[in-house]
Design an enzyme around this catalytic site. Structure first.
Site, PDB file in Angstrom:
ATOM      1  N   TYR A 197      31.117  85.798  57.961  1.00  0.00           N
ATOM      2  CA  TYR A 197      31.664  86.258  58.856  1.00  0.00           C
ATOM      3  C   TYR A 197      31.625  88.157  59.139  1.00  0.00           C
ATOM      4  CZ  TYR A 197      35.043  82.693  58.159  1.00  0.00           C
ATOM      5  OH  TYR A 197      35.234  81.085  57.752  1.00  0.00           O
ATOM      6  N   ARG A 219      37.164  91.036  49.741  1.00  0.00           N
ATOM      7  CA  ARG A 219      36.659  90.006  49.136  1.00  0.00           C
ATOM      8  C   ARG A 219      35.682  89.787  49.656  1.00  0.00           C
ATOM      9  NH1 ARG A 219      38.144  83.178  49.752  1.00  0.00           N
ATOM     10  NH2 ARG A 219      38.980  83.368  47.642  1.00  0.00           N
ATOM     11  N   SER A 227      44.367  80.518  46.716  1.00  0.00           N
ATOM     12  CA  SER A 227      43.568  81.374  47.219  1.00  0.00           C
ATOM     13  C   SER A 227      43.756  81.015  49.125  1.00  0.00           C
ATOM     14  CB  SER A 227      42.991  80.902  47.037  1.00  0.00           C
ATOM     15  OG  SER A 227      41.163  81.127  47.198  1.00  0.00           O
ATOM     16  N   PRO A 228      43.482  81.864  49.899  1.00  0.00           N
ATOM     17  CA  PRO A 228      43.393  81.949  50.953  1.00  0.00           C
ATOM     18  C   PRO A 228      42.064  80.709  51.298  1.00  0.00           C
ATOM     19  CG  PRO A 228      42.694  84.300  50.651  1.00  0.00           C
ATOM     20  CD  PRO A 228      42.446  83.479  49.002  1.00  0.00           C
ATOM     21  N   GLN A 278      45.228  88.482  54.110  1.00  0.00           N
ATOM     22  CA  GLN A 278      43.678  88.430  54.272  1.00  0.00           C
ATOM     23  C   GLN A 278      43.115  88.585  56.105  1.00  0.00           C
ATOM     24  OE1 GLN A 278      40.397  85.279  54.098  1.00  0.00           O
ATOM     25  NE2 GLN A 278      40.303  86.164  52.086  1.00  0.00           N
ATOM     26  N   ARG A 317      42.334  74.087  46.127  1.00  0.00           N
ATOM     27  CA  ARG A 317      42.211  73.184  46.143  1.00  0.00           C
ATOM     28  C   ARG A 317      43.611  72.165  45.170  1.00  0.00           C
ATOM     29  NH1 ARG A 317      37.316  73.315  47.190  1.00  0.00           N
ATOM     30  NH2 ARG A 317      36.047  72.332  49.095  1.00  0.00           N
TER      31      ARG A 317
END
Length: 769
Positions: free
Chosen positions: A576, A624, A415-416, A494, A718
């Site tokens: 964002y 996303r 994952s980013p 991304q 993680r």
């Protein structure tokens, strides 16, 4: 735990006990506390007669029964003589029956359970007062050492002291009714009926040799369309029997004060107030589809009695009881919520292949997984895998997946993750090692962090970018390494713009905190700071600003293509810039880009279209999104469907489904795989491939989500920080060594788990004095 009469704790000071409510939890608490100290005065107040009860059968787990056996063998023996046991589940859908074994259930009639507990209480000398409304809890508390409020989901005690307990009650949208049949199902039976009014379902299980509980459930709109909202109890019962005549073999159903209900999830901020404590449904509820109401109440009683004996005083006992039970209850409620939502969204799964549908139902709560279902019923699980398309010996996560011209060797995505380790947006050695290590670690797709399209589009001074050729060359170095040293791995970029969440410190210096110096001006959908009084107020983008941002994304996409990335993801999540247009909480515009969702989608879609136009046609492009803002008035699951559908219609090859991080006062419902229901709903409603994210931590979770059809790819963050070789280790732990997870040749010697210290030393036979 509660087997001996030990007077070392608070038990010696708890002499007079009042129990409000004569359900299983209240009765069992009374029996245990009286058994621990026969000199106690224990009174149970029950408004109904001894043989009055709602519902029919009760299911108890082996874990609960073990606690009962330890605490009160006499009650355990009495229950054991009554149990109906079975280990299979039948799932009936579109005329096909799928059977899964090895599950293990024990049930008995609710009335018989109460009789056993009545007999035990009476034998111990508990004062049982039937047909007696309890005095108010405050009045009882003045004359008793302990008041146990076991007065159910509609607890008068909880209502009277709402300021102390802090209750929160959520009513859900399905309607259900408890009924019974005068024969025993030979398994736990889930049956789906697709009627002219909509989808209905039965939850049925035996509780005696000649009786079964039959719960009929459906969405409220289906209930109304069928006219059940205007039926009396008798007519509802008769009509339910007709809807499920095949399951019942034409036999009737009957009720017991049965009425249509909407399930209510109850939580409380505190479970005790002074010397009054809540147990069972008064404190918490869990949806009947995981069969935990009586189980939780009985376990509450066990824990409360033990804590009263073990702790030095009553306040300590009540605090210990809540500390012990709250995490267990929270875990159960999370599982129950997942199950409840699954049945609310049942209609979206109707077109799934038949075995996938059955597997999906069995794993709906996330407590049953691919791995433990294989242990319970290997033949059933193998059949599901074959339908999914797993080659022999290949776990679902190691099956390939195609997006446009890109074939991923497995379903694992790194994952980013923002690393905040760039200088002037330039990716360096850190990024080469970070992303390169995870590519060597076996993941099918490695995603960069959010790469910013302009200097003012950075979150922090440490964020990477793609606004100049030097940065493009830095990224080319990384993609070349991945393609050369980890052949078969794909790498995606991304692209994003920070919007109102920019110009902040590095994460470890103060997440979302503004820079003390060197700030740059912010731009956003609306002039709303992220945290008022803390973060900078952004300027609302005007026409020229919108055009400039769009062109920054286009220029960055061109550089990304020349840098060798295999996939491009547009970041429209987490508050964002593009996400800021989508959420009504962050978009207060009054022009064509604000107001209804159709308008709020306009600019993100224009950016998507412009980027898609310059991104190579054979390479996939994903988006996303934040599928919920976790905040009142924000984006919700229904909006997420509309957003996902819009991007899919514009050519998105997959939707990367995240949640939240849009507003600071969000209230996420954290838990294992907590975001995956949103991906599930989008996939099975819109029909677009999805990437699931959010506390997916084990390869068993990945296999389960894929096999159930809740996701096409699983992104983990993680776990890949903890273990860059997570995917390869997942393959080794499952005994898989195929093309979905090839070990790099230099690492081949490490493809088996290293030996540990010796654990098979002979045990001593003699002890000499």
């Amino acid at each position: 735990m509660a087997g001996a009469v030990a007077m070392t704790g608070s038990g010696s000071s708890v002499r007079r006990i009042a129990v409000i409510g004569g359900g299983p939890g209240g009765l069992y608490a009374a029996a245990l506390l009286k058994r621990l100290d026969p000199d106690r005065e224990v009174t149970v107040f029950e408004r109904n007669a001894p043989d009055d009860t709602f519902g029919f059968g009760v299911v108890l787990s082996d874990e609960t029964l073990g606690g009962i056996e330890h605490a009160d063998p006499e009650v355990y023996r009495a229950l054991s003589r009554e149990f109906v046991r079975w280990d299979t589940i039948d799932i009936v859908h579109r005329g096909r029956v799928h059977t899964s074994g090895g599950h293990g259930f024990a049930a008995l009639g609710r009335r018989r359970l109460l009789e056993i507990l009545h007999e035990r209480c009476a034998g111990l000398g508990v004062d049982l007062r039937f047909r007696t409304v309890a005095p108010p809890a405050a009045e009882l508390a003045a004359h008793h050492d302990l008041v146990i409020a076991a007065d159910g989901v509609h607890s008068a005690t909880r209502v009277a002291h709402a300021d102390a307990f802090g209750p929160h009650i959520t009513e859900h949208r399905n309607r259900y009714i408890w009924l019974a049949a005068d024969f025993a199902f030979d398994a736990f039976r889930f049956e789906i009926a697709e009627t002219p009014y909509g989808v209905m379902q039965v939850h049925g299980y035996p509780y005696a040799a000649d009786a079964s509980t039959v719960i009929v459930e459906m969405r409220e709109e289906v209930w109304r369309a069928a006219g059940l909202d205007t039926c009396d109890a008798a007519e509802s019962t008769a009509r339910c029997a007709k809807f499920f005549t095949e399951a019942l073999d034409g036999r009737p159903l009957h009720g017991n004060r049965s009425s249509w209900l909407a399930f209510r999830t109850v939580t409380n901020s505190r479970w005790s107030h002074g010397n009054t404590v809540l147990i069972g449904d008064a404190a918490h509820t869990a949806h009947f589809s995981i069969g935990s109401g009586t189980k939780l109440a009985v376990e509450d009683a066990l824990a409360l009695a033990a804590c009263v004996e073990e702790q030095p005083d009553l306040p300590a006992a009540l605090a210990a009881y809540e500390a012990e039970r709250r995490p267990v209850v929270a875990s159960t409620q999370r599982a129950a919520a997942a199950s409840l939502r699954w049945f609310e969204e049942l209609a979206t799964y109707g077109e799934q292949p038949p075995r996938r549908f059955a597997f999906n139902l069995l794993t709906r709560s996330r407590r049953v997984t691919h791995d433990n279902l294989r242990l319970r019923d290997a033949s059933f699980t193998t059949a599901v895998e074959e339908e999914f398309g797993c080659p022999p010996g290949t776990p679902p996560m190691f099956t390939p997946f195609r997006l446009r011209g890109l074939e991923l060797r497995n379903r694992v995505v790194v994952s980013p993750m923002d690393m905040y380790s760039a200088t002037d947006g330039l990716p360096g050695d850190f990024h080469l090692v970070h992303l390169g290590a995870r590519a060597l670690g076996g993941a099918g797709l490695i995603m960069t962090e959010m790469v910013c399209v302009s200097p003012e589009g950075r979150i922090t001074p440490g964020c990477t970018g793609l606004w100049n050729t030097e940065q493009a060359a830095g990224w080319r170095r990384i993609t070349d390494f991945v393609h050369t040293s980890a052949p078969g791995a794909a790498i995606g970029v991304q692209l994003g713009h920070s919007g109102r969440k920019g110009s902040t410190k590095l994460m470890w210096e103060g997440i979302d905190q503004p820079l003390e110096r060197g700030n740059w001006p912010l731009k956003a959908a609306s002039s709303l700071p992220y945290v008022p009084g803390v973060n900078q107020v952004p300027a609302e983008l005007d026409r020229a600003g919108l055009d400039a941002v769009r062109e920054q994304f286009v220029a960055a996409a061109r550089r990304a293509a020349s840098s060798g990335f295999d996939l491009l993801e547009l970041h429209c999540a987490h508050g964002y810039l593009l996400s800021g247009f989508l959420s009504p909480l962050t978009n207060h515009r009054t022009d064509a880009y604000g107001g209804p969702l159709e308008n709020r989608l306009r600019f993100p879609l224009q950016v998507f279209d412009a980027v898609r136009e310059v991104w190579p046609g054979e390479r996939p492009m994903t988006v996303r999104i934040s599928a919920t803002d976790w905040a009142e008035g924000g984006t919700d699951a229904a909006d997420a469907i509309t957003i996902a559908r819009a991007f899919a219609e514009h050519g998105a090859d997959a939707i990367d489904v995240s949640t939240g991080q849009v507003v600071p006062d969000e209230r996420p419902e954290y838990g294992r795989s907590y975001q995956t229901p949103y991906a599930d709903r989008i996939r099975n409603t819109v029909g677009v491939p999805v990437i699931a994210v959010g506390a997916i931590s084990s390869w068993d979770d990945v296999n389960s989500l894929l096999l159930a059809g809740r996701a096409d790819l699983c992104a983990l963050a993680r776990p890949h920080l903890y273990d860059p070789h997570w995917t390869l280790h997942a393959a080794a732990e499952q005994g898989y060594s195929g093309p979905g997870a090839p070990w790099p040749l230099p690492y081949g010697a490490g493809s088996r788990t290293p030996p540990t210290g010796r654990t098979d030393a002979p045990k001593p036979r003699l002890t000499l004095g």
